[in-house]
Design an enzyme around this catalytic site. Structure first.
Site, mmCIF file in Angstrom:
data_model
loop_
_atom_site.group_PDB
_atom_site.id
_atom_site.type_symbol
_atom_site.label_atom_id
_atom_site.label_comp_id
_atom_site.label_asym_id
_atom_site.label_seq_id
_atom_site.Cartn_x
_atom_site.Cartn_y
_atom_site.Cartn_z
ATOM 1 N N ASP A 109 72.656 49.220 50.993
ATOM 2 C CA ASP A 109 71.969 48.026 51.494
ATOM 3 C C ASP A 109 70.862 48.430 52.448
ATOM 4 O OD1 ASP A 109 72.013 44.960 51.846
ATOM 5 O OD2 ASP A 109 71.917 45.737 53.895
ATOM 6 N N TYR A 151 63.914 47.951 57.806
ATOM 7 C CA TYR A 151 64.786 49.018 58.349
ATOM 8 C C TYR A 151 64.109 50.390 58.325
ATOM 9 C CZ TYR A 151 68.624 45.688 57.297
ATOM 10 O OH TYR A 151 69.439 44.596 57.184
ATOM 11 N N LYS A 169 65.315 44.101 50.877
ATOM 12 C CA LYS A 169 64.950 42.746 51.305
ATOM 13 C C LYS A 169 63.463 42.635 51.637
ATOM 14 C CE LYS A 169 69.485 42.852 53.504
ATOM 15 N NZ LYS A 169 69.585 44.149 54.201
ATOM 16 N N HIS A 228 64.769 38.187 53.031
ATOM 17 C CA HIS A 228 65.531 38.580 54.223
ATOM 18 C C HIS A 228 65.869 37.378 55.118
ATOM 19 C CE1 HIS A 228 66.160 42.368 56.919
ATOM 20 N NE2 HIS A 228 67.063 41.461 57.203
#
Ligand code: NDP
Length: 325
Positions: A57, A62, A91, A124
């Site tokens: 994930d 990120y 996302k 997201h």
């Protein structure tokens, strides 16, 4: 050896998702998101694949997509896995919500990862922002049409949502051409999400649970109130099965038909967190853990709470926007 064969879950579009995913958000500090040092995350993913993790994930925000892609490509070239054995979720960030930007965004992901497609692409947040992080009025239904484009182009095999509330999910179901197959939300003993999970289930949507350890672990360097690793309820259940409280909480997620997304960069805990498919909680044990519910969120971006599409309950004193300083 310590290989775990993770069960898979069938999605609405006929594809399958491995029943646990490795979280890869490393947090953020004053200067922005925390980056992996010396390819630490790449090495974690290499090890994770060896012990049975098949689902990763990530998210564009990120900044871990490239290292995950590198590790997956390495394991494919070594013949350890085939591309179709691995499931990567990423996302779309809030600043790319315009329809045509969605395709641009997924192409950036594929460039970074060196992959031909991702398995699951999620919006997201329902919240659209401009490049300078001021609010954009782009409707998430426009964004959803962009997601449908990406699926049609084969750049993401499946598409879904993250951090949408029930009304927002209902609207996508009503107005979209394609149903979202997955919903990623915060799920742990302090936010058990009974209503949203049962609504998603009633529509055949797979729920992914983020921050599964809740108050069991430090967050933002702080110990929040709520059950800890030494909680007597969790310790009693753990001793019965010869497991740890962390494993009991992950199993509680699985037994509620939710896919847990535990994050760890520690090799020992990587093994611990995947070893949850050889026991099962009783309905009474599940109910005991449900009793910790206090609707506590650790992901609560109250700095966006005046946005028209903010999904959560508003708080009296919103924090200032860390993205804008
Ligand atoms: P988690 O609940 O996974 O907790 C992570 C923390 O627990 C880390 O500090 C980790 O430290 C520690 N830990 C992991 N395993 C154990 C264990 N067995 N025993 C003790 N401590 C342990 O929180 P996250 O908030 O990271 O959520 C997980 C993932 O969910 C994210 O990485 C991300 O992929 C996703 N997410 C999605 C969001 C969204 O908006 N859609 C929001 C937040 C998260 P260590 O690494 O040292 O083991």
């Amino acid at each position: 050896s310590s290989f775990v064969d993770v069960p898979k879950i069938k999605m609405l579009d006929g594809r399958e998702m491995p029943g646990i995913g490795l979280g890869t958000y490393l947090g953020f500090d004053q200067s922005g998101v925390i980056k992996s040092k010396d390819k630490q995350l790449r090495d974690v993913v290499l090890k994770a694949i060896d012990i049975g993790y098949r689902h990763f994930d990530t998210a564009s925000i990120y900044d871990t997509e490239a290292e995950i892609g590198e590790a997956i490509r390495t394991k494919i070239s070594e013949g350890v896995v085939k591309r179709e054995d691995v499931f990567i979720t990423t996302k779309l960030w809030n600043t790319q919500h315009k329809r045509e930007e969605v395709t641009t965004a997924i192409k950036e992901v594929l460039n970074k990862t060196g992959l031909d497609y991702v398995d699951l692409f999620l919006i997201h947040w329902p919240i659209g922002l401009n490049a300078d992080y001021s609010y954009s009025d782009v409707d998430y239904m426009e964004t959803w049409r962009g997601m449908e484009d990406v699926q049609r182009l084969g750049l993401a095999k499946s598409i879904g949502l993250s951090n949408f509330n029930r009304e927002q999910l209902q609207r996508v179901l009503n107005e979209g051409s394609v149903k979202p197959v997955a919903l990623q939300i915060e799920v742990h003993p302090q936010i058990i999400q009974k209503d949203l999970i049962s609504f998603a289930k009633s529509e055949g949507i797979v729920v992914l649970g983020y921050s599964p350890f809740g108050s069991l672990v430090m967050r933002y360097g702080i110990r929040f109130p709520g059950p800890r690793m030494d909680d007597p309820v969790l310790v009693t259940i753990a001793q019965k099965y010869g497991k740890t409280p962390a494993q009991v909480v992950l199993r509680w997620v699985v037994d509620r038909n939710v896919v847990p997304l535990p994050k760890t960069v520690n090799p020992k805990r990587l093994v611990e967190n995947i070893n949850i498919f050889d026991f099962k909680l009783t309905p009474e044990e599940i109910e005991k853990i449900n009793q910790f519910n206090s609707n506590t969120r650790y992901t609560l971006p109250s700095f966006w709470q005046t946005h028209p599409y903010y999904p959560f309950e508003k708080v009296p004193n919103p924090i200032s926007d860390p993205f804008r300083g």
